[in-house]
Design a protein around this motif. Structure first.
Motif, PDB file in Angstrom:
ATOM      1  N   ILE A 119      -5.638   2.776   5.622  1.00 10.14           N
ATOM      2  CA  ILE A 119      -5.020   3.262   6.845  1.00 10.14           C
ATOM      3  C   ILE A 119      -5.983   4.182   7.592  1.00 10.14           C
ATOM      4  CG2 ILE A 119      -3.928   5.299   5.816  1.00 10.14           C
ATOM      5  CD1 ILE A 119      -1.494   4.710   7.641  1.00 10.14           C
ATOM      6  N   SER A 120      -5.963   4.087   8.893  1.00  8.67           N
ATOM      7  CA  SER A 120      -6.726   4.946   9.791  1.00  8.67           C
ATOM      8  C   SER A 120      -6.032   4.856  11.141  1.00  8.67           C
ATOM      9  CB  SER A 120      -8.184   4.476   9.917  1.00  8.67           C
ATOM     10  OG  SER A 120      -8.239   3.220  10.586  1.00  8.67           O
ATOM     11  N   PRO A 121      -6.267   5.791  12.040  1.00  7.36           N
ATOM     12  CA  PRO A 121      -5.649   5.675  13.364  1.00  7.36           C
ATOM     13  C   PRO A 121      -5.965   4.341  14.035  1.00  7.36           C
ATOM     14  CG  PRO A 121      -6.512   7.890  13.070  1.00  7.36           C
ATOM     15  CD  PRO A 121      -6.969   7.096  11.884  1.00  7.36           C
ATOM     16  N   GLU A 176       6.987  -2.806   5.642  1.00  7.82           N
ATOM     17  CA  GLU A 176       5.818  -3.039   4.791  1.00  7.82           C
ATOM     18  C   GLU A 176       5.022  -1.752   4.629  1.00  7.82           C
ATOM     19  OE1 GLU A 176       1.761  -5.825   4.582  1.00  7.82           O
ATOM     20  OE2 GLU A 176       3.116  -5.952   6.305  1.00  7.82           O
ATOM     21  N   SER A 177       4.677  -1.411   3.392  1.00  8.30           N
ATOM     22  CA  SER A 177       3.924  -0.187   3.135  1.00  8.30           C
ATOM     23  C   SER A 177       2.542  -0.255   3.783  1.00  8.30           C
ATOM     24  CB  SER A 177       3.783   0.033   1.629  1.00  8.30           C
ATOM     25  OG  SER A 177       2.994   1.190   1.378  1.00  8.30           O
ATOM     26  N   VAL A 178       2.177   0.830   4.497  1.00  8.37           N
ATOM     27  CA  VAL A 178       0.855   0.906   5.120  1.00  8.37           C
ATOM     28  C   VAL A 178       0.109   2.169   4.707  1.00  8.37           C
ATOM     29  CG1 VAL A 178       1.474  -0.512   7.106  1.00  8.37           C
ATOM     30  CG2 VAL A 178       1.819   1.965   7.222  1.00  8.37           C
ATOM     31  N   PHE A 179       0.634   2.881   3.712  1.00  6.31           N
ATOM     32  CA  PHE A 179      -0.033   4.091   3.227  1.00  6.31           C
ATOM     33  C   PHE A 179      -0.170   4.025   1.712  1.00  6.31           C
ATOM     34  CE2 PHE A 179      -0.101   8.295   1.349  1.00  6.31           C
ATOM     35  CZ  PHE A 179      -1.088   8.926   2.088  1.00  6.31           C
ATOM     36  N   PRO A 180      -1.368   4.206   1.168  1.00 10.22           N
ATOM     37  CA  PRO A 180      -2.605   4.557   1.877  1.00 10.22           C
ATOM     38  C   PRO A 180      -3.368   3.341   2.428  1.00 10.22           C
ATOM     39  CG  PRO A 180      -2.988   4.559  -0.471  1.00 10.22           C
ATOM     40  CD  PRO A 180      -1.527   4.262  -0.290  1.00 10.22           C
ATOM     41  N   SER A 181      -2.791   2.135   2.261  1.00  8.98           N
ATOM     42  CA  SER A 181      -3.475   0.950   2.757  1.00  8.98           C
ATOM     43  C   SER A 181      -2.463  -0.144   3.043  1.00  8.98           C
ATOM     44  CB  SER A 181      -4.503   0.452   1.726  1.00  8.98           C
ATOM     45  OG  SER A 181      -3.838   0.078   0.514  1.00  8.98           O
ATOM     46  N   LYS A 182      -2.929  -1.152   3.763  1.00 11.95           N
ATOM     47  CA  LYS A 182      -2.155  -2.365   4.025  1.00 11.95           C
ATOM     48  C   LYS A 182      -3.049  -3.526   3.621  1.00 11.95           C
ATOM     49  CE  LYS A 182       0.112  -4.886   7.851  1.00 11.95           C
ATOM     50  NZ  LYS A 182      -0.757  -6.078   7.939  1.00 11.95           N
ATOM     51  N   THR A 194      -1.434  15.629  10.403  1.00 13.00           N
ATOM     52  CA  THR A 194      -2.622  16.082  11.124  1.00 13.00           C
ATOM     53  C   THR A 194      -3.491  14.906  11.554  1.00 13.00           C
ATOM     54  OG1 THR A 194      -2.664  18.194   9.923  1.00 13.00           O
ATOM     55  CG2 THR A 194      -4.721  17.485  10.959  1.00 13.00           C
ATOM     56  N   ALA A 195      -3.674  13.941  10.651  1.00  9.51           N
ATOM     57  CA  ALA A 195      -4.559  12.807  10.928  1.00  9.51           C
ATOM     58  C   ALA A 195      -3.952  11.790  11.883  1.00  9.51           C
ATOM     59  CB  ALA A 195      -4.935  12.117   9.609  1.00  9.51           C
ATOM     60  N   PHE A 196      -2.602  11.653  11.884  1.00  8.83           N
ATOM     61  CA  PHE A 196      -1.985  10.548  12.604  1.00  8.83           C
ATOM     62  C   PHE A 196      -0.995  10.973  13.697  1.00  8.83           C
ATOM     63  CE2 PHE A 196      -3.483   8.707   8.693  1.00  8.83           C
ATOM     64  CZ  PHE A 196      -4.021   7.498   9.107  1.00  8.83           C
ATOM     65  N   GLN A 197      -0.769  12.256  13.861  1.00 11.11           N
ATOM     66  CA  GLN A 197       0.221  12.725  14.831  1.00 11.11           C
ATOM     67  C   GLN A 197      -0.059  12.203  16.234  1.00 11.11           C
ATOM     68  OE1 GLN A 197       0.648  17.003  15.100  1.00 11.11           O
ATOM     69  NE2 GLN A 197       1.399  16.860  17.188  1.00 11.11           N
TER      70      GLN A 197
END
Length: 289
Positions: free
Chosen positions: A247-249, A236-242, A110-113
């Motif tokens: 992470i955010s759009p 590289e993992s980007v969820f929930p952060s990098k 929902t947040a990133f689609q």
């Protein structure tokens, strides 16, 4: 009686109006920040829940692959466990491991689609989807498996992306194993133009890709991932952060731009999967730990 406003009063009113506009702007920015922080907070907290779910389901017999894995048409990568979306020559790859019963996965979609679709349409990334069934292992039931098989059936006819969206948009509450009913999965296929066909129904009802889904889930567990969704940008993992950034759009777009610096967008049009039967993958069976 004059209708003219004295200059002093006019200036005072203008200053008051300007002050009110500034206050409105500050309040709007404050609300936006609160909403954005809430979305990130929910996703980050839910990632911990995903970790618990992944660990709790490790011994579930339903996640153990057995028999020949019939990969859906167009699947790629090692053991044909990847469902690709986007230009094959895109400069960056977003890898997403998901479970259709996982509420955090639905929140992520929902947040990133829109952002992911935009980046794909621009040829800046290709997406490699992988399916897991950790909620079945954690809560019991077969909804994760049944929905993943149906999504693979949609992939057979080039309808994975829109059906994937429909499944998450209609995700039942986590304890509700509604996706275990093939009839519900077929009903939802009616929302994707051209998907609800006799061939699709047969694929869903026969569980044609069940062993492939179980093999994918075994690969998820063996990969050492911590939960669903697992989201990787170029590995590289980007969820929930990098790093130190949540992470955010906006951040996802920024990270992609940084990774793609000096590189041309992808232009290769992926070939649409045909509607014929998929061939068994010539690999040995694997089992989850």
């Amino acid at each position: 009686m004059s209708d003219k406003i004295p200059e002093g009063n006019r200036s005072a009113r203008e200053r008051l109006a300007q002050q009110r506009e500034r206050e409105k702007g500050r309040e709007k920015r404050r609300r936006t920040l609160i909403v954005s922080s809430a979305v990130v907070g929910v996703l980050a907290l839910a990632a911990v829940v995903g970790l618990i779910a992944a660990n709790a389901g490790k011994d579930d017999e339903g996640a153990r692959a057995s028999g020949p894995a019939i990969a859906p048409s167009g699947a790629s990568g090692e053991d044909a466990l990847t469902l690709p979306v986007g230009a094959s020559d895109a400069p960056s790859t977003l890898t997403i491991w998901e479970d259709f019963r996982c509420p955090v996965c639905a929140q992520f979609e929902t947040a990133f689609q829109d952002t992911v679709e935009e980046l794909v349409d621009q040829g800046r990334i290709k997406v490699e989807y992988h399916l897991a069934t950790i909620i079945d292992g954690n809560l019991g039931g077969t909804g994760s498996l049944r929905a993943a098989n149906a999504a693979a059936c949609a992939q057979d006819v080039g309808k994975f992306a829109p059906y994937h969206e429909v499944l998450f948009r209609n995700q039942p509450p986590e304890p509700d194993d509604a996706f275990a009913e093939n009839s519900r999965l077929i009903e939802l296929a009616g929302q994707v133009e051209g998907l609800d066909t006799p061939g699709f129904r047969s694929c869903v009802e026969d569980g044609e890709h069940d062993s492939w889904v179980k093999k994918s889930d075994a690969a998820f567990r063996e990969g050492g991932f911590q939960g669903t969704p697992t989201v990787l940008l170029n590995g590289e993992s980007v969820f929930p952060s990098k790093g130190d950034e949540q992470i955010s759009p906006e951040n996802l777009k920024k990270w992609v731009a940084e990774a793609n610096k000096g590189k041309e967008p992808g232009t290769a049009t992926p070939s649409a999967p045909g509607g014929g039967p998929a061939a068994p993958v010539a690999t040995s069976s694997a089992a989850a730990p």
